[in-house]
Design an enzyme around this catalytic site. Structure first.
Site, mmCIF file in Angstrom:
data_model
loop_
_atom_site.group_PDB
_atom_site.id
_atom_site.type_symbol
_atom_site.label_atom_id
_atom_site.label_comp_id
_atom_site.label_asym_id
_atom_site.label_seq_id
_atom_site.Cartn_x
_atom_site.Cartn_y
_atom_site.Cartn_z
ATOM 1 N N ASP A 1 0.832 -1.205 0.000
ATOM 2 C CA ASP A 1 0.000 0.000 0.000
ATOM 3 C C ASP A 1 0.870 1.259 0.000
ATOM 4 O O ASP A 1 1.976 1.247 0.544
ATOM 5 C CB ASP A 1 -0.911 -0.031 1.246
ATOM 6 C CG ASP A 1 -2.053 0.954 1.135
ATOM 7 O OD1 ASP A 1 -2.305 1.474 0.025
ATOM 8 O OD2 ASP A 1 -2.701 1.224 2.161
ATOM 9 N N ASN B 1 1.443 3.389 -2.898
ATOM 10 C CA ASN B 1 2.015 3.841 -4.184
ATOM 11 C C ASN B 1 1.496 5.223 -4.581
ATOM 12 O O ASN B 1 2.266 6.103 -4.967
ATOM 13 C CB ASN B 1 1.619 2.893 -5.330
ATOM 14 C CG ASN B 1 2.216 1.523 -5.190
ATOM 15 O OD1 ASN B 1 3.130 1.325 -4.412
ATOM 16 N ND2 ASN B 1 1.682 0.568 -5.939
ATOM 17 N N GLY B 2 0.171 5.369 -4.502
ATOM 18 C CA GLY B 2 -0.469 6.604 -4.962
ATOM 19 C C GLY B 2 -0.042 7.791 -4.122
ATOM 20 O O GLY B 2 0.382 8.828 -4.649
ATOM 21 N N ARG C 1 -0.366 9.272 -9.715
ATOM 22 C CA ARG C 1 -0.448 8.013 -8.968
ATOM 23 C C ARG C 1 0.157 6.854 -9.765
ATOM 24 O O ARG C 1 0.791 5.957 -9.215
ATOM 25 C CB ARG C 1 -1.919 7.684 -8.649
ATOM 26 C CG ARG C 1 -2.585 8.675 -7.703
ATOM 27 C CD ARG C 1 -4.071 8.325 -7.513
ATOM 28 N NE ARG C 1 -4.240 6.940 -7.127
ATOM 29 C CZ ARG C 1 -4.090 6.501 -5.873
ATOM 30 N NH1 ARG C 1 -3.790 7.346 -4.911
ATOM 31 N NH2 ARG C 1 -4.258 5.240 -5.604
ATOM 32 N N HIS D 1 2.754 3.552 -9.001
ATOM 33 C CA HIS D 1 2.577 2.116 -9.273
ATOM 34 C C HIS D 1 3.796 1.556 -10.022
ATOM 35 O O HIS D 1 4.224 0.440 -9.762
ATOM 36 C CB HIS D 1 1.300 1.867 -10.071
ATOM 37 C CG HIS D 1 0.049 2.183 -9.290
ATOM 38 N ND1 HIS D 1 -0.149 1.753 -8.003
ATOM 39 C CD2 HIS D 1 -1.063 2.897 -9.621
ATOM 40 C CE1 HIS D 1 -1.332 2.183 -7.571
ATOM 41 N NE2 HIS D 1 -1.902 2.883 -8.520
ATOM 42 N N SER E 1 -7.166 -5.795 -5.657
ATOM 43 C CA SER E 1 -8.328 -6.424 -5.007
ATOM 44 C C SER E 1 -9.545 -6.293 -5.916
ATOM 45 O O SER E 1 -9.582 -5.411 -6.792
ATOM 46 C CB SER E 1 -8.610 -5.744 -3.662
ATOM 47 O OG SER E 1 -9.320 -4.542 -3.879
ATOM 48 N N LEU F 1 11.334 -20.324 -4.503
ATOM 49 C CA LEU F 1 10.339 -19.406 -3.933
ATOM 50 C C LEU F 1 9.027 -19.579 -4.678
ATOM 51 O O LEU F 1 8.994 -19.617 -5.906
ATOM 52 C CB LEU F 1 10.807 -17.945 -4.087
ATOM 53 C CG LEU F 1 9.790 -16.873 -3.672
ATOM 54 C CD1 LEU F 1 9.579 -16.876 -2.159
ATOM 55 C CD2 LEU F 1 10.244 -15.484 -4.122
ATOM 56 N N ARG G 1 1.961 -5.028 6.077
ATOM 57 C CA ARG G 1 1.233 -4.025 5.302
ATOM 58 C C ARG G 1 2.024 -2.728 5.346
ATOM 59 O O ARG G 1 2.359 -2.232 6.420
ATOM 60 C CB ARG G 1 -0.175 -3.784 5.858
ATOM 61 C CG ARG G 1 -0.912 -2.735 5.031
ATOM 62 C CD ARG G 1 -2.369 -2.579 5.399
ATOM 63 N NE ARG G 1 -2.991 -1.681 4.425
ATOM 64 C CZ ARG G 1 -4.196 -1.813 3.921
ATOM 65 N NH1 ARG G 1 -4.956 -2.809 4.314
ATOM 66 N NH2 ARG G 1 -4.686 -0.960 3.038
ATOM 67 N N LEU H 1 -6.946 -5.400 7.051
ATOM 68 C CA LEU H 1 -6.676 -6.569 6.211
ATOM 69 C C LEU H 1 -7.233 -6.436 4.796
ATOM 70 O O LEU H 1 -6.782 -7.139 3.885
ATOM 71 C CB LEU H 1 -7.246 -7.840 6.857
ATOM 72 C CG LEU H 1 -6.548 -8.280 8.154
ATOM 73 C CD1 LEU H 1 -7.234 -9.514 8.727
ATOM 74 C CD2 LEU H 1 -5.072 -8.580 7.910
HETATM 75 C C1 FPP Z 1 -1.732 0.150 -3.313
HETATM 76 O O1 FPP Z 1 -1.310 1.480 -3.397
HETATM 77 C C2 FPP Z 1 -1.254 -0.595 -4.422
HETATM 78 C C3 FPP Z 1 -2.031 -1.151 -5.391
HETATM 79 C C4 FPP Z 1 -3.502 -1.085 -5.415
HETATM 80 C C5 FPP Z 1 -1.441 -1.851 -6.506
HETATM 81 C C6 FPP Z 1 -0.230 -2.680 -6.229
HETATM 82 C C7 FPP Z 1 0.557 -2.685 -7.459
HETATM 83 C C8 FPP Z 1 1.881 -2.576 -7.552
HETATM 84 C C9 FPP Z 1 2.803 -2.629 -6.413
HETATM 85 C C10 FPP Z 1 2.497 -2.351 -8.865
HETATM 86 C C11 FPP Z 1 2.825 -3.474 -9.747
HETATM 87 C C12 FPP Z 1 2.752 -4.835 -9.223
HETATM 88 C C13 FPP Z 1 3.269 -5.901 -9.865
HETATM 89 C C14 FPP Z 1 3.021 -7.248 -9.342
HETATM 90 C C15 FPP Z 1 4.075 -5.777 -11.071
HETATM 91 P P1 FPP Z 1 -2.430 2.585 -3.465
HETATM 92 O O2 FPP Z 1 -2.617 2.978 -4.874
HETATM 93 O O3 FPP Z 1 -3.645 2.095 -2.759
HETATM 94 O O4 FPP Z 1 -1.754 3.746 -2.675
HETATM 95 P P2 FPP Z 1 -2.501 4.836 -1.840
HETATM 96 O O5 FPP Z 1 -3.097 4.155 -0.642
HETATM 97 O O6 FPP Z 1 -1.402 5.755 -1.483
HETATM 98 O O7 FPP Z 1 -3.535 5.451 -2.715
#
Ligand code: FPP
Length: 230
Positions: A6, A8-9, A19, A23, A51, A117, A173, A180
């Site tokens: 969690d 990325n954005g 955002r 990612h 999800s 793995l 997390r 969760l």
């Molecule tokens: C949550 O951050 C992350 C996601 C919904 C996507 C996870 C994807 C990646 C890590 C990128 C690529 C993955 C692979 C397997 C190549 P968020 O966008 O909810 O962040 P925020 O809570 O800050 O908005």
């Protein structure tokens, strides 16, 4: 071990970037963690990539994520093979594009014999939906003699596995939230939970190693009392 990736954005927006850029940097963190995991004694790593509720995000963000998954699956296979990584994708496939489904099948087939793995990527995944499917399978089989072990086998079956769904020992997390989010609810019954405020794109080998160290120092009692406690 399982990770809810969690942040990325927020990480990208805090740097004045879109955002989607977060990612892309998140995908680099995935590579770092996958490379580091076997040396830390991690045999199974399940990553929450998308999800079933994430479909409600803006269409362009969903498109970026789907593209990232596809390019990861296409490009990473040689490296996965080199590191002995067997890849599996969990979740519904009927809402994914045919190109992504093809990339998933190809990566799963190419890495099927690897055993250093077991990397499981959850895409269009909902733990509650899986549990409902498992309950339906159990009911269709008559429901008699259903116990924890046979239900775990049904959960595995609902996920397309030939064996029972593996337990999670440690769940990490990132991103500062402590929930969760419909991830591996059955499998996390006795998981040790670790939350870090670090955003996923910043997460690396040292963070993974620190989490494993903390896990090893925990007193896992599984509802019993420890010998030391008498
Ligand atoms: C949550 O951050 C992350 C996601 C919904 C996507 C996870 C994807 C990646 C890590 C990128 C690529 C993955 C692979 C397997 C190549 P968020 O966008 O909810 O962040 P925020 O809570 O800050 O908005």
């Amino acid at each position: 071990m399982a990770i809810i990736m969690d942040g990325n954005g927020r990480w990208a927006v805090a740097r004045g970037r879109p955002r989607e850029w977060g990612h892309r940097q998140g995908a680099r963190a995935v590579r770092r963690v996958v490379e580091a995991a076997p040396d830390l004694g991690i045999g199974t790593l399940t990553l929450y990539a998308f999800s079933s509720d994430n479909w409600q995000r803006p269409a362009h963000e969903v498109r970026t994520l789907m593209r990232l998954f596809r390019s990861y699956l296409r490009r990473e296979v040689p490296e996965l093979l080199e590191n002995g990584v067997r890849l599996e994708v969990l979740g519904r496939r009927d809402r994914l594009s045919p190109e992504l489904v093809r990339a998933i099948t190809a990566a799963e087939t190419a890495t099927a014999a690897a055993s250093r793995l077991r990397l499981r990527l959850a895409v269009d995944y909902s733990s509650r939906d899986i549990l409902v499917s498992a309950a339906q399978l159990a009911a269709a089989a008559g429901g008699a003699n259903l116990d924890r072990d046979s239900f775990a086998a049904r959960v595995g079956e609902a996920m397309g596995l030939r064996e029972a769904t593996p337990e999670v020992d440690l769940l990490i997390r990132t991103g500062g939230e402590q929930r969760l989010s419909d991830f591996l609810l059955w499998e996390c019954a006795y998981a040790e939970l670790t939350f870090t405020s670090k955003m996923w794109p910043e997460f690396g080998k040292d963070d993974l190693s620190a989490a494993v160290r903390e896990f090893r120092a925990r007193d896992r009692r599984f509802g019993k009392v420890t010998a030391a406690a008498g």
